[in-house]
Motif scaffolding. Structure first.
Motif, PDB file in Angstrom:
ATOM      1  N   MET A   1       0.848  -1.193   0.000  1.00  0.00           N
ATOM      2  CA  MET A   1       0.000   0.000   0.000  1.00  0.00           C
ATOM      3  C   MET A   1       0.883   1.243   0.000  1.00  0.00           C
ATOM      4  SD  MET A   1      -3.093   0.883   2.636  1.00  0.00           S
ATOM      5  CE  MET A   1      -3.747  -0.787   2.371  1.00  0.00           C
ATOM      6  N   LYS A   2       0.648   2.145  -0.935  1.00  0.00           N
ATOM      7  CA  LYS A   2       1.472   3.328  -1.093  1.00  0.00           C
ATOM      8  C   LYS A   2       0.814   4.534  -0.437  1.00  0.00           C
ATOM      9  CE  LYS A   2       3.110   1.670  -5.597  1.00  0.00           C
ATOM     10  NZ  LYS A   2       3.163   1.953  -7.055  1.00  0.00           N
ATOM     11  N   LEU A   3       1.664   5.467  -0.004  1.00  0.00           N
ATOM     12  CA  LEU A   3       1.134   6.678   0.600  1.00  0.00           C
ATOM     13  C   LEU A   3       0.314   7.480  -0.398  1.00  0.00           C
ATOM     14  CD1 LEU A   3       4.206   7.840   2.709  1.00  0.00           C
ATOM     15  CD2 LEU A   3       2.145   6.664   3.493  1.00  0.00           C
ATOM     16  N   SER A   4       0.704   7.423  -1.683  1.00  0.00           N
ATOM     17  CA  SER A   4      -0.056   8.134  -2.710  1.00  0.00           C
ATOM     18  C   SER A   4      -1.462   7.561  -2.844  1.00  0.00           C
ATOM     19  CB  SER A   4       0.662   8.065  -4.056  1.00  0.00           C
ATOM     20  OG  SER A   4       0.829   6.715  -4.472  1.00  0.00           O
ATOM     21  N   GLN A   5      -1.611   6.267  -2.589  1.00  0.00           N
ATOM     22  CA  GLN A   5      -2.937   5.662  -2.645  1.00  0.00           C
ATOM     23  C   GLN A   5      -3.805   6.148  -1.484  1.00  0.00           C
ATOM     24  OE1 GLN A   5      -1.597   1.571  -2.670  1.00  0.00           O
ATOM     25  NE2 GLN A   5      -2.018   1.345  -4.860  1.00  0.00           N
ATOM     26  N   LEU A   6      -3.212   6.245  -0.316  1.00  0.00           N
ATOM     27  CA  LEU A   6      -3.958   6.803   0.823  1.00  0.00           C
ATOM     28  C   LEU A   6      -4.378   8.235   0.529  1.00  0.00           C
ATOM     29  CD1 LEU A   6      -1.914   5.568   3.915  1.00  0.00           C
ATOM     30  CD2 LEU A   6      -3.987   4.586   2.951  1.00  0.00           C
ATOM     31  N   ARG A   7      -3.478   8.998  -0.051  1.00  0.00           N
ATOM     32  CA  ARG A   7      -3.791  10.385  -0.427  1.00  0.00           C
ATOM     33  C   ARG A   7      -4.985  10.435  -1.369  1.00  0.00           C
ATOM     34  NH1 ARG A   7       0.120  12.238  -4.777  1.00  0.00           N
ATOM     35  NH2 ARG A   7      -1.287  10.781  -5.845  1.00  0.00           N
ATOM     36  N   ASP A   8      -4.993   9.542  -2.362  1.00  0.00           N
ATOM     37  CA  ASP A   8      -6.075   9.531  -3.354  1.00  0.00           C
ATOM     38  C   ASP A   8      -7.401   9.122  -2.723  1.00  0.00           C
ATOM     39  OD1 ASP A   8      -4.109  10.203  -5.143  1.00  0.00           O
ATOM     40  OD2 ASP A   8      -3.950   8.216  -6.046  1.00  0.00           O
ATOM     41  N   VAL A   9      -7.369   8.115  -1.855  1.00  0.00           N
ATOM     42  CA  VAL A   9      -8.596   7.682  -1.188  1.00  0.00           C
ATOM     43  C   VAL A   9      -9.163   8.815  -0.350  1.00  0.00           C
ATOM     44  CG1 VAL A   9      -9.529   6.148   0.583  1.00  0.00           C
ATOM     45  CG2 VAL A   9      -8.024   5.236  -1.177  1.00  0.00           C
ATOM     46  N   LEU A  10      -8.328   9.496   0.385  1.00  0.00           N
ATOM     47  CA  LEU A  10      -8.791  10.597   1.230  1.00  0.00           C
ATOM     48  C   LEU A  10      -9.363  11.730   0.394  1.00  0.00           C
ATOM     49  CD1 LEU A  10      -5.887  10.638   3.827  1.00  0.00           C
ATOM     50  CD2 LEU A  10      -8.274  10.072   4.290  1.00  0.00           C
ATOM     51  N   ALA A  11      -8.755  12.006  -0.756  1.00  0.00           N
ATOM     52  CA  ALA A  11      -9.256  13.074  -1.624  1.00  0.00           C
ATOM     53  C   ALA A  11     -10.622  12.730  -2.191  1.00  0.00           C
ATOM     54  CB  ALA A  11      -8.258  13.337  -2.756  1.00  0.00           C
ATOM     55  N   VAL A  12     -10.817  11.478  -2.588  1.00  0.00           N
ATOM     56  CA  VAL A  12     -12.113  11.057  -3.119  1.00  0.00           C
ATOM     57  C   VAL A  12     -13.169  11.121  -2.019  1.00  0.00           C
ATOM     58  CG1 VAL A  12     -13.418   9.128  -4.111  1.00  0.00           C
ATOM     59  CG2 VAL A  12     -11.112   9.619  -4.931  1.00  0.00           C
ATOM     60  N   ALA A  13     -12.821  10.682  -0.828  1.00  0.00           N
ATOM     61  CA  ALA A  13     -13.767  10.726   0.285  1.00  0.00           C
ATOM     62  C   ALA A  13     -14.153  12.162   0.623  1.00  0.00           C
ATOM     63  CB  ALA A  13     -13.163  10.040   1.509  1.00  0.00           C
ATOM     64  N   GLU A  14     -13.206  13.078   0.541  1.00  0.00           N
ATOM     65  CA  GLU A  14     -13.461  14.472   0.887  1.00  0.00           C
ATOM     66  C   GLU A  14     -14.297  15.184  -0.172  1.00  0.00           C
ATOM     67  OE1 GLU A  14     -10.977  18.621   1.829  1.00  0.00           O
ATOM     68  OE2 GLU A  14      -9.925  16.715   1.603  1.00  0.00           O
ATOM     69  N   THR A  15     -13.995  14.940  -1.447  1.00  0.00           N
ATOM     70  CA  THR A  15     -14.665  15.662  -2.525  1.00  0.00           C
ATOM     71  C   THR A  15     -15.936  14.977  -2.999  1.00  0.00           C
ATOM     72  OG1 THR A  15     -13.339  14.523  -4.219  1.00  0.00           O
ATOM     73  CG2 THR A  15     -12.466  16.601  -3.314  1.00  0.00           C
ATOM     74  N   GLY A  16     -16.051  13.659  -2.795  1.00  0.00           N
ATOM     75  CA  GLY A  16     -17.262  12.946  -3.177  1.00  0.00           C
ATOM     76  C   GLY A  16     -17.307  12.467  -4.610  1.00  0.00           C
ATOM     77  N   SER A  17     -16.223  12.650  -5.367  1.00  0.00           N
ATOM     78  CA  SER A  17     -16.197  12.139  -6.739  1.00  0.00           C
ATOM     79  C   SER A  17     -14.754  11.975  -7.199  1.00  0.00           C
ATOM     80  CB  SER A  17     -16.936  13.082  -7.705  1.00  0.00           C
ATOM     81  OG  SER A  17     -16.162  14.218  -8.034  1.00  0.00           O
ATOM     82  N   LEU A  18     -14.557  11.082  -8.153  1.00  0.00           N
ATOM     83  CA  LEU A  18     -13.218  10.845  -8.692  1.00  0.00           C
ATOM     84  C   LEU A  18     -12.727  12.052  -9.474  1.00  0.00           C
ATOM     85  CD1 LEU A  18     -13.838   7.188  -9.939  1.00  0.00           C
ATOM     86  CD2 LEU A  18     -12.532   7.874  -7.935  1.00  0.00           C
TER      87      LEU A  18
END
Length: 308
Positions: A1-18
Motif C-alpha cells: 500500500m502506497k502513501l499516494s494511494q492513501l492520499r487519493d482515497v482521502l481526496a475522493v472521500a473528501e470531494t465525493g467524486s473521482l
C-alpha cells in the motif's frame, strides 16, 4: 500500500467524486481510478459505491478512512517534527477551542507563539469537544481546549484542567431586568438558547435554570453561532446564559452585562489530547503558552473573588 494511494482515497472521500478528487490533487481521473482499484484489490473490499452524483464511502470505507486520516496526520507531524528538530521554525499546528476559552486564552498565547514561530501555520477551529473528538483520535487535531467534564475522562485522552469556570445570565446593557434580585424575577423573560452543549461540557441549558427554580423558560430563539448570539442579546430584550469570558472582552462588555444572580455550575476549561500522540515541538510550545495564559486567567479570577 502506497502513501499516494492513501492520499487519493482521502481526496475522493473528501470531494465525493473521482473527477473532483483529480482536480483537487492535479492528477488525471484515470490515475485516481487506478489507485482506488489497486488499494481495494489489496484490501479485498470496496471502499466506495457509486451513486448519481459521484461516490460515497461504504461501511468498510468509513472505517478505513479513519485509519488513513491518522496515518496522513502522523506523516505530516513527523515531517514537521524533523524540520523543527533541525532548527527550522516552520510547520503546522491544528487545534480546536470553545468560544469562551479562545476569548480568555488565545490572544496572549497567540502573541507569544507568533514571536517564537512567525513562519508556522496555526489552524484554529471553534468547537465543543463532541464534534472534534474523532479528529483528536485520528490526529487531525493536536489538542482541544474548552469545557470538559473531568469525571468522564477515560484512557482515550489526557485531560489537564486549566481553570474552573462559571456561567451567568447575560442581558443587553440597560435591560429592564438588569437589577433582578432572584431568578423568579426572570419568570416572564424570553430566552435565547445558546449552542447545543455537547457531552463532556457544562450541562443542559434548561437544567441549569431549573436548579435555581426557573422551570419551563420561554425560549424563543436558538443559536449555534457565537456572533448571532451576541447580536441578538445586544439588540433585543432576550436573555441568555453564557460563560463569564464573554464579559472579559471590551468589545462585548460594552454591549452586554451580567444580571447579578448566583452563577451556574460549569465544567472546567481543560486541555485535552491523545496520550499516545506526542506533540511536535511547536505544538508543545503552543500548549505551554495556553497553559501559561490559563494560569494568568485563574489568578485574575482569584483576585476578583477576593475583591468581591
Amino acid at each position: 500500500m502506497k502513501l499516494s494511494q492513501l492520499r487519493d482515497v482521502l481526496a475522493v472521500a473528501e470531494t465525493g467524486s473521482l473527477r473532483a478528487a483529480g482536480r483537487h490533487l492535479g492528477i488525471a481521473q484515470p490515475a485516481i481510478t487506478r489507485s482506488i482499484r489497486e488499494i481495494e484489490h489489496e484490501l479485498g473490499a470496496s471502499l466506495f459505491e457509486r451513486h448519481a452524483k459521484g461516490v460515497r464511502l461504504t461501511e468498510i470505507g468509513r472505517s478505513f478512512i479513519r485509519r488513513a486520516e491518522a496515518v496522513q496526520a502522523e506523516i505530516r507531524r513527523a515531517k514537521d517534527e524533523v524540520a523543527q528538530l533541525r532548527g527550522h521554525a516552520t510547520g503546522e499546528v491544528s487545534i480546536a477551542m470553545s468560544t469562551a476559552s479562545s476569548m480568555s486564552l488565545l490572544p496572549k498565547a497567540l502573541t507569544e507563539f507568533r514571536k517564537r514561530y512567525p513562519d508556522a501555520v496555526l489552524k484554529v477551529s471553534e468547537s465543543f469537544f463532541g464534534p472534534v473528538e474523532r479528529d483528536l483520535l485520528s490526529g487531525r487535531i493536536d489538542f482541544y481546549i474548552g469545557p470538559f467534564d473531568t469525571a468522564t475522562t477515560g484512557d482515550s485522552f489526557v485531560v489537564e484542567k486549566l481553570f474552573d469556570n462559571r456561567r451567568c445570565v447575560i442581558a443587553r446593557r440597560g435591560h429592564k431586568l438588569a437589577n433582578a434580585t432572584s431568578y423568579q424575577d426572570l419568570a416572564d423573560a424570553q430566552w435565547l438558547r445558546p449552542a447545543v452543549v455537547e457531552r463532556n461540557t457544562e450541562g443542559d441549558f434548561e437544567q441549569a435554570l431549573a436548579e435555581f427554580g426557573l422551570t419551563n423558560p420561554n425560549i424563543v430563539l436558538q443559536s449555534r453561532s457565537a456572533l448571532i448570539t451576541m447580536l441578538v442579546v445586544a439588540n433585543t430584550d432576550l436573555l441568555t446564559v453564557l460563560p463569564q469570558q464573554w464579559l472579559d472582552l471590551p468589545m462585548t462588555a460594552a454591549l452586554i452585562e451580567p444580571i447579578k444572580l448566583p452563577a451556574f455550575r460549569a465544567a472546567p476549561i481543560c486541555i485535552v489530547r491523545r496520550p499516545d500522540l506526542p506533540l511536535t515541538p511547536i505544538a508543545e510550545y503552543l500548549s505551554d503558552m495556553m497553559r501559561r495564559a490559563g494560569g494568568h486567567y485563574a489568578d485574575a479570577l482569584r483576585r476578583q473573588a477576593l475583591a468581591a
